[in-house]
Design a protein around this motif. Structure first.
Motif, PDB file in Angstrom:
ATOM      1  N   LEU A 711       0.883  -0.880  -0.248  1.00  0.00           N
ATOM      2  CA  LEU A 711       0.619  -0.436  -0.300  1.00  0.00           C
ATOM      3  C   LEU A 711       1.219   1.352   0.223  1.00  0.00           C
ATOM      4  CD1 LEU A 711      -2.638   1.070   0.437  1.00  0.00           C
ATOM      5  CD2 LEU A 711      -2.337   1.131   2.320  1.00  0.00           C
ATOM      6  N   THR A 714       3.065   1.638  -3.471  1.00  0.00           N
ATOM      7  CA  THR A 714       2.095   1.906  -5.136  1.00  0.00           C
ATOM      8  C   THR A 714       0.829   2.361  -4.623  1.00  0.00           C
ATOM      9  OG1 THR A 714       0.620  -0.495  -4.274  1.00  0.00           O
ATOM     10  CG2 THR A 714       3.027  -0.450  -5.463  1.00  0.00           C
ATOM     11  N   ASN A 715       0.042   2.173  -4.065  1.00  0.00           N
ATOM     12  CA  ASN A 715      -1.308   2.812  -3.761  1.00  0.00           C
ATOM     13  C   ASN A 715      -1.823   4.064  -2.343  1.00  0.00           C
ATOM     14  OD1 ASN A 715      -3.966   3.571  -4.345  1.00  0.00           O
ATOM     15  ND2 ASN A 715      -4.741   2.175  -3.419  1.00  0.00           N
ATOM     16  N   SER A 717      -2.156   6.486   0.168  1.00  0.00           N
ATOM     17  CA  SER A 717      -2.999   8.411   0.254  1.00  0.00           C
ATOM     18  C   SER A 717      -3.394   8.295   1.774  1.00  0.00           C
ATOM     19  CB  SER A 717      -4.598   8.402  -0.625  1.00  0.00           C
ATOM     20  OG  SER A 717      -5.245   7.566  -0.055  1.00  0.00           O
ATOM     21  N   ASN A 720      -5.968   5.961   2.581  1.00  0.00           N
ATOM     22  CA  ASN A 720      -5.737   4.476   2.245  1.00  0.00           C
ATOM     23  C   ASN A 720      -5.628   4.010   3.776  1.00  0.00           C
ATOM     24  OD1 ASN A 720      -7.426   4.997  -0.715  1.00  0.00           O
ATOM     25  ND2 ASN A 720      -5.054   4.885  -1.280  1.00  0.00           N
TER      26      ASN A 720
END
Length: 736
Positions: A711, A714-715, A717, A720
């Motif tokens: 997380l 790569t993704n 925020s 998140n």
């Protein structure tokens, strides 16, 4: 104002020196009027107890006087009657102050009643101020006048000038203390203190006399910052504070007009060997002018005209005892004319070069002869065997918030051959810009060591800086073996303690509005025992507890966005309050181990606030977002550079943003090399927060680490990550 082209001229090497043990003796104006000319002199006290006064004549260094060896010289000051030239030399060693005349004769000897050695000294007329490690002593005409005992170590002291500025104000001294404060002492009491964001390390009166109102003081910190204070009666203030070019400690400050400005410049000497010059404008603001790197720790700086009456020189003294000048002259001073106004005859340059070569050949032959004789004695052994040589190691082991790592500096008088590191804890060895040593790693798990490495230094390296990155919660010993280039081969060992909460530094305030996690211990232990446990966990604490029934300290992290920690303790009670569950878990683990080892019964209570998790993630978000932005710009710059190689007219059709990225391609890659998400320890901070939250809540979150890393890389925020931590906390499968 002109640009300085500083050239170095070596004067002498006098042996290892302590801080503030070198002064420039100004020429006597009466002598100047009588002879029509005169030059300043240099006096320096070394750790072997010798006081040496030197001067320069015809580009040659001459010794005016040299005293016999004795106890190490801790401080050197110049004194004299107020209003006259300050050319009397006073030195302190152990608890004695001596005065030395112009010809090297002792004219003053004062044995104080101090219980500790006098580390710092300041002289103002007939007033003498001596500071030990924690005591402030003021003597007026050799009689006790004032005394103050501080709870923290004293790093430096200055005294405000009295004439025409004070009125009825009592004798006032300024102390730089290890608790991050500057204390203003009036008489025998602390009038007030000024809280700083860093530990003050050195003090100097602004412009040499305190400025226009005689109440302004310059200070330099251990973190490489300088600032200006105004310290009137009743309360003071910080006028300005700035960063210098490096984060090394400021060891000495002086004000002198070196750049041709209308007002004196501020000149700094630093622990990493850097000399920095700052100009001062009409509003007392500073601007960086230039710097000079000398590769050795600086213990003293001064200014004067040593070699030439027409040229100002910056005199520098290093830890290894080198005295040299920085001036605008390329090859020393112009010879002074004789009584008839004629210049002395000079030899052709090729003759001087040949003479120097011959002297070097003779010295090299003598050194080789003595080395062979020494090795022969060592091989024979018995009563004729040579003694094992002794060498002194000047070391400093501190946590640096700028680089988020420990910095270990080692300095010797003789060149270093290699350094061996053995660590009981996992650590990452980082590269330092000024470190040219070759690192060799060895697998050491089978021998019980986490890290085993060797730094092999290049020729003539006397100072080395090592950077060691350790995660929060890790504690243990670091063993270092220093081997210089001497015969027979030998080394000295040093041991340094890695503290579990080394990233926390002492501060003066605590934000009570933040979410709080609380941990308390109550049992049959003393205040001294509680303080000793805290010293093992946290940095910048005094070795002994303050003389109080209840003590409180505040800390703030320098690496995880600024989480805070407050500890309040007394006899039988310790209470920790923090917005970081990681800090609470680390404290609980370490103090519980101490209680178990000492077989002390204590009740433990922990009260957690789930809102602190979101708060910590919010504090980490700016740094994480910055690292992702740097990574994004680097990827765009790489792709645009490849397109440019195939299409020269790429800037005609790409957007302004992409065109700017392409133009700044080199700067972007330099920034990415400094701030890389892969090399940063911020991911480990997130992982520790997940694991320690699980430990406190009775959960095993280790199985969620791969998902967290995925997380973050790569993704990422903020929302998140908050969702991930909430789902992990509510996962019933994670509970033990």
């Amino acid at each position: 104002m002109f640009e300085l082209n500083l050239n170095r001229t070596d004067f002498a090497q006098v042996g290892t020196t302590n801080r503030n043990c070198m002064k420039v003796i100004p020429v006597d104006k009466a002598e100047l009027r009588k002879k029509g000319r005169g030059l300043d002199k240099i006096v320096v006290g070394s750790q072997n107890g010798c006081v040496i006064c030197i001067c320069r004549k015809h580009n040659d260094t001459q010794i005016v006087y040299k005293t016999l060896p004795g106890a190490a010289i801790e401080a050197v000051c110049l004194g004299g009657a107020l209003g006259s030239v300050q050319d009397k030399v006073f030195v302190s060693s152990e608890n004695t102050v001596r005065g030395i005349s112009k010809k090297g004769k002792q004219f003053f000897n004062f044995e104080t009643n101090m219980a500790e050695h006098a580390k710092k000294m300041y002289i103002y007329g007939v007033d003498l101020v001596l500071c030990g490690k924690k005591s402030y002593n003021h003597y007026h005409d050799c009689a006790d006048a004032n005394y103050v005992l501080c709870n923290e170590e004293i790093h430096d002291v200055v005294v405000l000038a009295m004439e025409g500025a004070w009125g009825g104000r009592a004798f006032t001294a300024i102390l730089a203390c290890n608790d991050g404060t500057i204390k203003v002492i009036e008489g025998s009491k602390v009038d007030y203190e000024i809280q700083l964001s860093d530990i003050p390390y050195t003090l100097y009166l602004f412009m040499g006399d305190g400025g226009f109102n005689r109440q302004m003081v310059l200070y330099g910190t251990k973190g490489g910052r300088i600032g200006l204070l105004e310290v009137p009666a009743g309360g003071g203030q910080i006028i300005w504070e700035i960063n210098t070019t490096t984060a090394a400690a400021v060891t000495c400050i002086i004000c002198y007009a070196m750049t041709g400005n209308s007002s004196p410049d501020i000149i700094l000497g630093k622990e990493d060997g850097l000399v920095e010059i700052y100009t001062v404008d009409e509003s007392d603001k500073t601007n960086f002018k230039q710097s000079y790197q000398c590769e050795e720790s600086i213990t003293g700086i001064g200014c004067g005209r040593i070699s030439n009456e027409e040229v100002d020189e910056l005199i520098v003294c290093t830890y290894t005892g080198w005295l040299f000048s920085l001036s605008r002259q390329a090859f020393g001073a112009t010879p002074a004319p004789n009584e008839k106004g004629q210049l002395p005859p000079t030899q052709p340059i090729h003759v001087k070069v040949q003479q120097l070569k011959n002297e070097l050949d003779e010295l090299e032959a003598k050194v080789n002869e003595e080395r062979n004789r020494y090795e022969e004695l060592t091989r024979k052994g018995g009563k004729t065997s040579a003694f094992v040589p002794h060498f002194q190691v000047h070391d400093n082991f501190t946590f640096n918030s700028t680089h988020c790592c420990y910095i270990l500096t080692l300095e010797l008088v003789i060149p270093i051959d290699y350094i061996v590191i053995q660590s009981e804890v996992d650590m990452k060895l980082l590269e330092a810009e000024k470190n040219t040593a070759v690192i060799s790693h060895t697998e050491a798990e089978e021998m019980g060591w986490k890290v085993l490495a060797t730094y092999r230094c290049q020729a003539n390296t006397t100072r080395i800086e090592l950077r060691l990155q350790v995660d929060d919660g890790v504690a243990g010993a670091l063993h270092v073996y220093v081997c210089p280039k001497i015969h027979p081969k030998m080394c000295q060992s040093r041991t340094y303690e890695v503290k579990p909460l080394a990233t926390y530094t002492r501060v003066h305030a605590f934000d009570v509005a933040r979410p709080k996690n609380t941990l308390s211990f109550t049992g049959s232990f003393s205040l001294a025992e509680a303080h000793a446990w805290l010293v093992q966990c946290l940095p910048s604490l005094p070795p002994r507890p303050p003389p109080q029934d209840s003590v409180q300290f505040n800390f703030q992290s320098t690496v995880n966005g600024g989480t805070q920690l407050q500890v309040s303790y007394s006899r039988g009670s310790i209470i920790f309050t923090s917005d970081s569950m990681s800090a609470i878990a680390i404290v609980r683990e370490n103090i519980s181990e101490e209680l178990t080892r000492r077989q002390i019964k204590a009740a433990t209570h922990c009260d957690l606030d789930e809102a602190s998790i979101d708060y910590c993630l919010k504090l980490l978000n700016p740094k994480m977002s910055h690292l992702h932005e740097v990574e994004r710009r680097k990827n765009f710059a790489l792709a645009l550079k490849e397109l440019e190689a195939n299409n020269e007219s790429i800037e005609d059709w790409i957007t302004d943003e992409y065109a700017a990225i392409l133009r700044d391609h080199n700067k972007i890659f330099e920034e990415a090399a400094r701030d890389s998400l892969q090399d940063s320890n911020i991911v480990s901070i997130y992982e520790d927060l997940l694991l320690y939250r699980g430990v406190l809540m009775g959960m095993n979150a280790r199985g969620r680490l791969p998902a967290l890393r995925e997380l973050l890389f790569t993704n990422y925020s903020l929302e998140n990550v908050k969702t991930f931590f909430k789902s992990t906390g509510n996962d019933a499968d994670m509970k033990k």
